[in-house]
Motif scaffolding. Structure first.
Motif, PDB file in Angstrom:
ATOM      1  N   ASP A   1       0.833  -1.208   0.000  1.00 45.34           N
ATOM      2  CA  ASP A   1       0.000   0.000   0.000  1.00 45.34           C
ATOM      3  C   ASP A   1       0.865   1.254   0.000  1.00 45.34           C
ATOM      4  OD1 ASP A   1      -2.038  -1.778   0.313  1.00 45.34           O
ATOM      5  OD2 ASP A   1      -2.381  -1.361   2.449  1.00 45.34           O
ATOM      6  N   ILE A   2       2.084   1.114   0.495  1.00 47.41           N
ATOM      7  CA  ILE A   2       2.936   2.294   0.679  1.00 47.41           C
ATOM      8  C   ILE A   2       4.386   1.905   0.418  1.00 47.41           C
ATOM      9  CG2 ILE A   2       3.101   1.891   3.195  1.00 47.41           C
ATOM     10  CD1 ILE A   2       2.756   5.404   1.986  1.00 47.41           C
ATOM     11  N   THR A   3       5.172   2.866   0.008  1.00 48.66           N
ATOM     12  CA  THR A   3       6.615   2.645  -0.148  1.00 48.66           C
ATOM     13  C   THR A   3       7.302   3.701   0.701  1.00 48.66           C
ATOM     14  OG1 THR A   3       6.569   4.123  -2.060  1.00 48.66           O
ATOM     15  CG2 THR A   3       6.396   1.754  -2.516  1.00 48.66           C
ATOM     16  N   PHE A   4       8.474   3.395   1.226  1.00 48.40           N
ATOM     17  CA  PHE A   4       9.109   4.465   2.010  1.00 48.40           C
ATOM     18  C   PHE A   4       9.715   5.492   1.053  1.00 48.40           C
ATOM     19  CE2 PHE A   4      13.581   3.578   1.571  1.00 48.40           C
ATOM     20  CZ  PHE A   4      13.614   2.227   1.283  1.00 48.40           C
ATOM     21  N   GLY A   5       9.756   6.734   1.503  1.00 48.63           N
ATOM     22  CA  GLY A   5      10.184   7.849   0.652  1.00 48.63           C
ATOM     23  C   GLY A   5       8.990   8.671   0.201  1.00 48.63           C
ATOM     24  N   PHE A   6       7.844   8.006   0.079  1.00 48.97           N
ATOM     25  CA  PHE A   6       6.650   8.692  -0.422  1.00 48.97           C
ATOM     26  C   PHE A   6       6.180   9.767   0.565  1.00 48.97           C
ATOM     27  CE2 PHE A   6       2.003   9.106  -0.665  1.00 48.97           C
ATOM     28  CZ  PHE A   6       1.869   9.537  -1.976  1.00 48.97           C
ATOM     29  N   ASP A   7       6.151   9.417   1.844  1.00 49.84           N
ATOM     30  CA  ASP A   7       5.617  10.359   2.833  1.00 49.84           C
ATOM     31  C   ASP A   7       6.437  11.655   2.850  1.00 49.84           C
ATOM     32  OD1 ASP A   7       3.748  10.854   5.133  1.00 49.84           O
ATOM     33  OD2 ASP A   7       5.660  11.100   6.163  1.00 49.84           O
ATOM     34  N   THR A   8       7.753  11.497   2.756  1.00 49.00           N
ATOM     35  CA  THR A   8       8.618  12.690   2.777  1.00 49.00           C
ATOM     36  C   THR A   8       8.379  13.532   1.520  1.00 49.00           C
ATOM     37  OG1 THR A   8      10.270  11.365   3.923  1.00 49.00           O
ATOM     38  CG2 THR A   8      10.999  13.482   3.038  1.00 49.00           C
ATOM     39  N   ALA A   9       8.360  12.873   0.363  1.00 51.69           N
ATOM     40  CA  ALA A   9       8.157  13.604  -0.895  1.00 51.69           C
ATOM     41  C   ALA A   9       6.795  14.303  -0.893  1.00 51.69           C
ATOM     42  CB  ALA A   9       8.264  12.647  -2.075  1.00 51.69           C
ATOM     43  N   ARG A  10       5.789  13.613  -0.351  1.00 60.01           N
ATOM     44  CA  ARG A  10       4.440  14.210  -0.287  1.00 60.01           C
ATOM     45  C   ARG A  10       4.446  15.448   0.606  1.00 60.01           C
ATOM     46  NH1 ARG A  10      -0.067  10.371   2.149  1.00 60.01           N
ATOM     47  NH2 ARG A  10       1.326  10.638   3.928  1.00 60.01           N
ATOM     48  N   ALA A  11       5.194  15.365   1.711  1.00 59.90           N
ATOM     49  CA  ALA A  11       5.258  16.514   2.628  1.00 59.90           C
ATOM     50  C   ALA A  11       5.948  17.704   1.945  1.00 59.90           C
ATOM     51  CB  ALA A  11       6.007  16.122   3.902  1.00 59.90           C
ATOM     52  N   ILE A  12       7.007  17.419   1.208  1.00 57.88           N
ATOM     53  CA  ILE A  12       7.743  18.494   0.510  1.00 57.88           C
ATOM     54  C   ILE A  12       6.841  19.120  -0.559  1.00 57.88           C
ATOM     55  CG2 ILE A  12       9.695  18.973  -1.042  1.00 57.88           C
ATOM     56  CD1 ILE A  12      11.179  16.623   0.451  1.00 57.88           C
ATOM     57  N   ALA A  13       6.165  18.278  -1.336  1.00 60.07           N
ATOM     58  CA  ALA A  13       5.301  18.795  -2.408  1.00 60.07           C
ATOM     59  C   ALA A  13       4.120  19.569  -1.822  1.00 60.07           C
ATOM     60  CB  ALA A  13       4.811  17.641  -3.289  1.00 60.07           C
ATOM     61  N   THR A  14       3.590  19.080  -0.716  1.00 63.26           N
ATOM     62  CA  THR A  14       2.453  19.780  -0.083  1.00 63.26           C
ATOM     63  C   THR A  14       2.896  21.156   0.404  1.00 63.26           C
ATOM     64  OG1 THR A  14       1.524  17.670   0.625  1.00 63.26           O
ATOM     65  CG2 THR A  14       0.698  19.627   1.747  1.00 63.26           C
ATOM     66  N   GLU A  15       4.082  21.191   1.001  1.00 65.79           N
ATOM     67  CA  GLU A  15       4.568  22.483   1.502  1.00 65.79           C
ATOM     68  C   GLU A  15       4.753  23.464   0.342  1.00 65.79           C
ATOM     69  OE1 GLU A  15       8.244  22.641   3.752  1.00 65.79           O
ATOM     70  OE2 GLU A  15       8.027  24.842   3.812  1.00 65.79           O
ATOM     71  N   ALA A  16       5.259  22.937  -0.783  1.00 62.16           N
ATOM     72  CA  ALA A  16       5.455  23.807  -1.958  1.00 62.16           C
ATOM     73  C   ALA A  16       4.112  24.363  -2.433  1.00 62.16           C
ATOM     74  CB  ALA A  16       6.140  23.020  -3.073  1.00 62.16           C
ATOM     75  N   ILE A  17       3.104  23.502  -2.462  1.00 61.34           N
ATOM     76  CA  ILE A  17       1.773  23.965  -2.912  1.00 61.34           C
ATOM     77  C   ILE A  17       1.220  24.991  -1.916  1.00 61.34           C
ATOM     78  CG2 ILE A  17      -0.621  23.214  -3.372  1.00 61.34           C
ATOM     79  CD1 ILE A  17       0.671  20.538  -4.394  1.00 61.34           C
ATOM     80  N   ASP A  18       1.397  24.722  -0.631  1.00 62.21           N
ATOM     81  CA  ASP A  18       0.973  25.693   0.393  1.00 62.21           C
ATOM     82  C   ASP A  18       1.626  27.056   0.140  1.00 62.21           C
ATOM     83  OD1 ASP A  18      -0.537  23.886   1.781  1.00 62.21           O
ATOM     84  OD2 ASP A  18       0.931  23.529   3.376  1.00 62.21           O
ATOM     85  N   ARG A  19       2.917  26.993  -0.132  1.00 60.29           N
ATOM     86  CA  ARG A  19       3.675  28.241  -0.256  1.00 60.29           C
ATOM     87  C   ARG A  19       3.281  29.059  -1.484  1.00 60.29           C
ATOM     88  NH1 ARG A  19       8.038  29.245   2.961  1.00 60.29           N
ATOM     89  NH2 ARG A  19       8.348  27.637   4.538  1.00 60.29           N
ATOM     90  N   VAL A  20       2.974  28.394  -2.590  1.00 55.59           N
ATOM     91  CA  VAL A  20       2.644  29.195  -3.776  1.00 55.59           C
ATOM     92  C   VAL A  20       1.267  29.861  -3.653  1.00 55.59           C
ATOM     93  CG1 VAL A  20       4.123  27.881  -5.350  1.00 55.59           C
ATOM     94  CG2 VAL A  20       1.701  27.322  -5.197  1.00 55.59           C
ATOM     95  N   HIS A  21       0.441  29.390  -2.727  1.00 61.95           N
ATOM     96  CA  HIS A  21      -0.878  30.010  -2.538  1.00 61.95           C
ATOM     97  C   HIS A  21      -0.776  31.518  -2.317  1.00 61.95           C
ATOM     98  CE1 HIS A  21      -3.176  26.232  -2.134  1.00 61.95           C
ATOM     99  NE2 HIS A  21      -4.230  27.025  -2.261  1.00 61.95           N
ATOM    100  N   THR A  22       0.113  31.918  -1.420  1.00 66.54           N
ATOM    101  CA  THR A  22       0.135  33.340  -1.062  1.00 66.54           C
ATOM    102  C   THR A  22       0.613  34.197  -2.224  1.00 66.54           C
ATOM    103  OG1 THR A  22       2.312  32.991  -0.073  1.00 66.54           O
ATOM    104  CG2 THR A  22       0.411  32.999   1.426  1.00 66.54           C
ATOM    105  N   THR A  23       1.608  33.705  -2.939  1.00 61.64           N
ATOM    106  CA  THR A  23       2.111  34.515  -4.053  1.00 61.64           C
ATOM    107  C   THR A  23       1.114  34.505  -5.219  1.00 61.64           C
ATOM    108  OG1 THR A  23       3.896  34.759  -5.671  1.00 61.64           O
ATOM    109  CG2 THR A  23       3.774  32.638  -4.582  1.00 61.64           C
TER     110      THR A  23
END
Ligand code: F6P
Length: 366
Positions: free
Chosen positions: A148-170
């Motif tokens: 159901d899951i592979t390791f590495g995914f959770d970290t990459a998802r967190a990084i991508a989510t943070e990037a999406i969060d950050r572009v919201h304001t700009t």
């Protein structure tokens, strides 16, 4: 009887959590089973070119929180299609017999192969030649069958989510459409989960070819109702209903030569020219694979590693450790080899996202 000895290698693209797994395998092999551990350098290249070092408690101490892999990785070296450094351009040779001889010479009781689908396929082919293999599922793409899951995914998802969060304001400040392009190859897991977690207005994934008219409609509609910016999460493997994936480059000497990327530029151009709204593209790239693993990936990696050693100790080989529901299971390698696990269209997450008005770039999902 002498000490049992295992080999370990990390193949394919690196990702956060590899060191947690190397540590978990090495420490439990030594501490619980009194085994010796050999780390092959740079994936299967180490097995082919006979480059390795012994891993000890000391050599794996302090690496749990480190990104990358201390033994190196390689997504080109394949014992069945090896391209020697010093031969002409496109010559590939099968050196698998030589690898098996080296495996025998080292007196290995098992080979732990940590990697994604490419690594599992090669591991399975070595298994067919007599190697005793246990695989461990690594990839930020989460596209491996049997788990159901592979390791590495959770970290990459967190990084991508943070990037999406950050572009919201700009995006909001400039009333722009921002497209955030996420890795994942042919699978949309990373873009979908980061996109939904980051509140993207539109999520484009390869499993659901987008309709540009619908993308434009959503962007225009948001504008009409005063939401003068939009965020689009784009999987690198995304394609339009009539289109093809956007190839960034071909790595000729790689077993999987296609590198995707850049589809967002064409989508941005289309939106800008048809709506007049300014667009910007952010391609996250290898940032998603770098840095320290999340606590989840460290825990998952450690549990996967310990399970792999339990299987080795019991003589249960030729399988990959997987997490299915809450259970750690041994999945036969044949069920993993050459397969890719894509996002199912009836995913409950897609349904939940649509309920909160997230668009997948189509009128209807079929
Ligand atoms: O499979 C992991 C991955 O990061 C993919 O998401 C991406 O398409 C690919 O590897 C990139 O490969 P490379 O590191 O060779 O550029």
């Amino acid at each position: 009887m002498g000490k049992r000895r295992i080999g370990i290698l990390t193949g394919g693209g690196d990702c956060p959590g590899l060191n947690a797994v190397i540590r978990g395998v090495t420490k439990s092999a030594i501490n619980r089973y009194g085994m010796e551990v050999i780390g092959f350098h740079d994936g299967f290249r180490g097995l082919i070119e006979e480059k390795f070092s012994f891993l000890t408690f000391e050599s794996v101490s302090g690496i749990l929180n480190q990104g990358g892999t201390i033994i190196g990785s390689d997504n080109k070296a394949n014992p069945f299609q090896y391209r020697p450094h010093d031969c002409g351009k496109d010559v590939h040779v099968d050196v698998s017999d030589q690898c098996m001889q080296f495996y025998e010479d080292l007196g290995l009781d098992a080979l732990i192969c940590i990697g994604g689908d490419g690594t599992m396929t090669i591991a399975g082919m070595l298994m067919q030649k007599g190697a005793k293999v246990v695989g461990l599922p690594k990839t930020i793409d989460k596209d491996l069958e049997g788990t159901d899951i592979t390791f590495g995914f959770d970290t990459a998802r967190a990084i991508a989510t943070e990037a999406i969060d950050r572009v919201h304001t700009t995006a909001q400040s400039h009333q722009r459409v921002m497209l955030v392009e996420v890795m994942g190859r042919n699978a949309g897991w990373l873009a979908m989960e980061a996109g939904i977690a980051g509140g993207a207005d539109i999520v484009l994934i390869p499993e659901i070819p987008y309709d540009m008219e619908e993308v434009l409609r959503v962007v225009r509609r948001r504008n009409h109702f005063g939401r003068r910016f939009s965020i689009i999460a784009v999987a690198e493997g995304t394609k339009g209903i009539d289109g093809e994936q956007t190839v960034h480059k071909i790595v000729a000497d790689s077993p999987d030569p296609v590198r995707l990327g850049g589809v967002s530029h064409a989508i941005a151009h289309e939106i800008e020219s048809k709506t007049g709204i300014e667009c910007r593209v952010v391609i996250l790239g290898h940032v998603q694979r770098g840095g320290s693993p999340t606590p989840s990936d460290r825990l998952l990696g450690t549990q996967f590693a310990v399970k792999a050693m339990e299987l080795v100790d019991k003589g249960h080989f030729n399988c990959m450790v997987g997490l299915q529901g809450c259970s750690m299971v041994a999945v036969p390698l044949e069920k993993v080899m050459g397969k890719q696990r894509l996002v199912p269209l009836d995913s409950p997450l897609i349904d939940a996202a649509m309920a909160v008005a997230t668009s997948f770039g189509v009128k209807e999902i079929r």
